[in-house]
Design a protein around this motif. Structure first.
Motif, short mmCIF file in Angstrom:
data_model
loop_
_atom_site.label_atom_id
_atom_site.label_comp_id
_atom_site.label_asym_id
_atom_site.label_seq_id
_atom_site.Cartn_x
_atom_site.Cartn_y
_atom_site.Cartn_z
N PRO A 1 -5.49 -14.37 -0.59
CA PRO A 1 -5.97 -13.56 0.52
C PRO A 1 -4.73 -13.01 0.92
CG PRO A 1 -6.10 -16.69 0.02
CD PRO A 1 -5.80 -15.89 -1.38
N GLY A 2 -4.75 -12.84 2.16
CA GLY A 2 -3.10 -12.55 2.63
C GLY A 2 -3.34 -10.73 3.12
N GLU A 3 -2.49 -10.17 3.10
CA GLU A 3 -1.86 -8.39 2.44
C GLU A 3 -2.15 -8.32 1.21
OE1 GLU A 3 1.55 -5.48 3.68
OE2 GLU A 3 1.14 -6.95 5.23
N LEU A 4 -2.76 -7.21 1.04
CA LEU A 4 -2.86 -7.68 -0.27
C LEU A 4 -3.18 -5.65 -0.34
CD1 LEU A 4 -6.37 -8.83 -1.85
CD2 LEU A 4 -3.89 -9.49 -2.15
N ARG A 5 -2.49 -4.38 -1.25
CA ARG A 5 -2.13 -3.57 -1.79
C ARG A 5 -3.82 -2.45 -2.17
NH1 ARG A 5 2.50 -3.24 -5.77
NH2 ARG A 5 1.21 -5.26 -7.09
N THR A 6 -3.77 -1.44 -1.80
CA THR A 6 -5.04 -0.96 -2.21
C THR A 6 -3.84 -0.11 -3.50
OG1 THR A 6 -5.16 1.12 -0.39
CG2 THR A 6 -6.36 -1.01 -0.15
N ASN A 7 -4.98 0.56 -4.10
CA ASN A 7 -4.38 2.02 -5.03
C ASN A 7 -4.69 3.09 -4.55
OD1 ASN A 7 -7.24 2.54 -5.27
ND2 ASN A 7 -7.68 2.78 -6.97
N ALA A 8 -4.53 3.36 -3.13
CA ALA A 8 -4.89 4.39 -2.06
C ALA A 8 -3.56 4.72 -1.12
CB ALA A 8 -6.27 4.36 -1.42
N GLY A 9 -2.69 3.45 -1.45
CA GLY A 9 -1.24 3.83 -0.79
C GLY A 9 -0.65 2.93 0.54
N PHE A 10 -2.82 2.43 1.10
CA PHE A 10 -2.67 1.36 2.74
C PHE A 10 -2.36 -0.05 2.10
CE2 PHE A 10 -6.49 3.45 1.78
CZ PHE A 10 -7.11 2.42 1.86
N SER A 11 -2.86 -0.56 2.95
CA SER A 11 -2.85 -2.61 2.55
C SER A 11 -4.06 -2.73 3.41
CB SER A 11 -1.48 -2.98 2.65
OG SER A 11 -0.17 -2.86 1.80
N LEU A 12 -4.44 -3.88 3.71
CA LEU A 12 -4.98 -4.88 3.59
C LEU A 12 -5.29 -6.15 3.80
CD1 LEU A 12 -7.97 -5.70 1.89
CD2 LEU A 12 -8.52 -3.44 1.44
N VAL A 13 -5.90 -7.18 4.45
CA VAL A 13 -5.56 -8.24 4.94
C VAL A 13 -7.57 -8.37 4.72
CG1 VAL A 13 -5.32 -9.58 6.94
CG2 VAL A 13 -3.66 -8.29 7.05
N VAL A 14 -7.28 -9.76 3.44
CA VAL A 14 -7.46 -10.21 3.23
C VAL A 14 -8.32 -11.64 3.71
CG1 VAL A 14 -9.44 -11.44 1.44
CG2 VAL A 14 -8.90 -8.88 1.23
N PRO A 15 -8.93 -12.56 4.61
CA PRO A 15 -8.61 -13.70 5.34
C PRO A 15 -8.77 -14.89 4.57
CG PRO A 15 -10.20 -12.53 6.72
CD PRO A 15 -10.31 -11.95 5.50
N HIS A 16 -9.61 -14.81 3.72
CA HIS A 16 -11.04 -16.02 2.53
C HIS A 16 -9.97 -16.01 1.26
CE1 HIS A 16 -13.64 -16.31 5.84
NE2 HIS A 16 -13.68 -14.95 6.12
#
Length: 324
Positions: free
Chosen positions: A50-65
């Motif tokens: 969990p935390g900040e994850l990269r995507t394959n589209a060039g941006f990141s997202l934050v996963v809290p769980h």
């Protein structure tokens, strides 16, 4: 349909995930639609890291769980996996196995089927995955009864889907099974997608996508048919209404819908029969005529073949669900 308890849906993310694949279960289950009479789910996106994850589209997202979210979920969705089909983290495999043992519904969309197979949840079961990696899947997991030609496969509380958009079909199917055809139809209308494509259809069409003008040409006919499912329809009459020859009409229809006229009509009539059984107390005979099957005998035959349950048992199932 209503439910006393809010269902938790755990959606598994990972570093390098496709945003589209991740969004599919979140769109189907994640938006609060209680004012429209639809069930409300508690969707929790989780990850082995969990935390900040990269995507394959060039941006990141934050996963809290973290994966502890899976322990509380009645539905667990692995929406995709890495294109190299690398091994899943052991802790994810163990979490999926534990969820399955306690009776949770486990779903592998697209390449997510690889993760379910690695966990041993697909051994001896029918399953599907993206057609492009189906040969690799078959070599890697020979105990699985692979069906690469279908949109999705449901086997008990384990579901798998083919590539990309088939994940939408699979999630809508699960929504339909749990809460009824009208709930799934509302979700489909909101997403502007087909509410129901039978799992036995081919997952992609090799012919070129028809031009917009050709799709638009059939749209009025499809809308009209949807309002007149109770009537019998001859193929030649429909072709004349579409201002096409019989041969051209059948070809254009398959290109536009992915199926034959007869199968499309049957699917629409089955969906209408589901809605009538769920939302009215009409006798089965009246449901049969209203949905275009002509008789209760014909409805029972086609309904049982499609859904493995009789119309009466289906109505009782959803009547119980509305009380729970």
């Amino acid at each position: 349909m209503s439910t006393a308890a809010t269902e938790t849906v755990a959606v598994v993310a990972f570093d390098g995930i496709s945003p589209f694949h991740l969004s599919v279960p979140c769109m189907v289950f994640g938006e609060d639609r209680t004012e429209a009479g639809a069930p409300r789910f508690r969707v929790q996106v989780c990850a082995p890291e969990p935390g900040e994850l990269r995507t394959n589209a060039g941006f990141s997202l934050v996963v809290p769980h973290g994966l502890e979210a899976i322990r509380r979920a009645r539905i667990v969705v692995v929406p995709s996996w890495r294109d190299d089909c690398s091994a899943a983290p052991p802790e994810l495999v163990r979490a999926l196995q534990a969820a399955h043992r306690r009776g949770a519904t486990v779903v592998g969309l697209c390449l997510g089927a690889f993760v379910l197979a690695e966990a041993g949840l697909l051994d001896g079961r029918p399953a599907t995955t993206h057609w492009k990696l189906a040969p690799a899947f078959a070599r890697q997991y020979p105990k699985v009864k692979l069906q690469p030609e279908v949109l999705y496969v449901e086997d008990g509380n384990v579901l798998t889907s083919a590539g990309t958009a088939a994940g939408i079909d699979c999630c809508l199917h699960l929504l339909r099974v749990r809460y009824g055809a009208e709930t799934a139809n509302r979700a489909a209308r909101r997403m502007v997608v087909a509410p129901h494509r039978q799992g036995g259809q081919a997952q992609y069409i090799e012919q070129p996508v028809p031009a917009t003008a050709e799709r638009d040409r059939l749209a009025p006919l499809l809308e009209w048919l949807g309002r007149h499912l109770d009537r019998p329809h001859e193929l030649d009459d429909l072709a004349r209404r579409a201002l096409m020859s019989r041969r051209n009409f059948t070809r254009r229809f398959r290109e536009s819908t992915g199926t034959t006229v007869g199968q499309w009509m049957q699917n629409q009539r089955l969906a209408l029969a589901q809605r009538l059984l769920e939302t009215t107390d009409h006798p089965v005979e009246r449901v049969a005529t209203g949905a275009g099957f002509g008789s209760a005998v014909s409805l029972r035959k086609h309904f049982l073949s499609a859904f493995k349950v009789s119309p009466t048992a289906y109505r009782q199932q959803f009547s119980r669900a509305s009380i729970d």
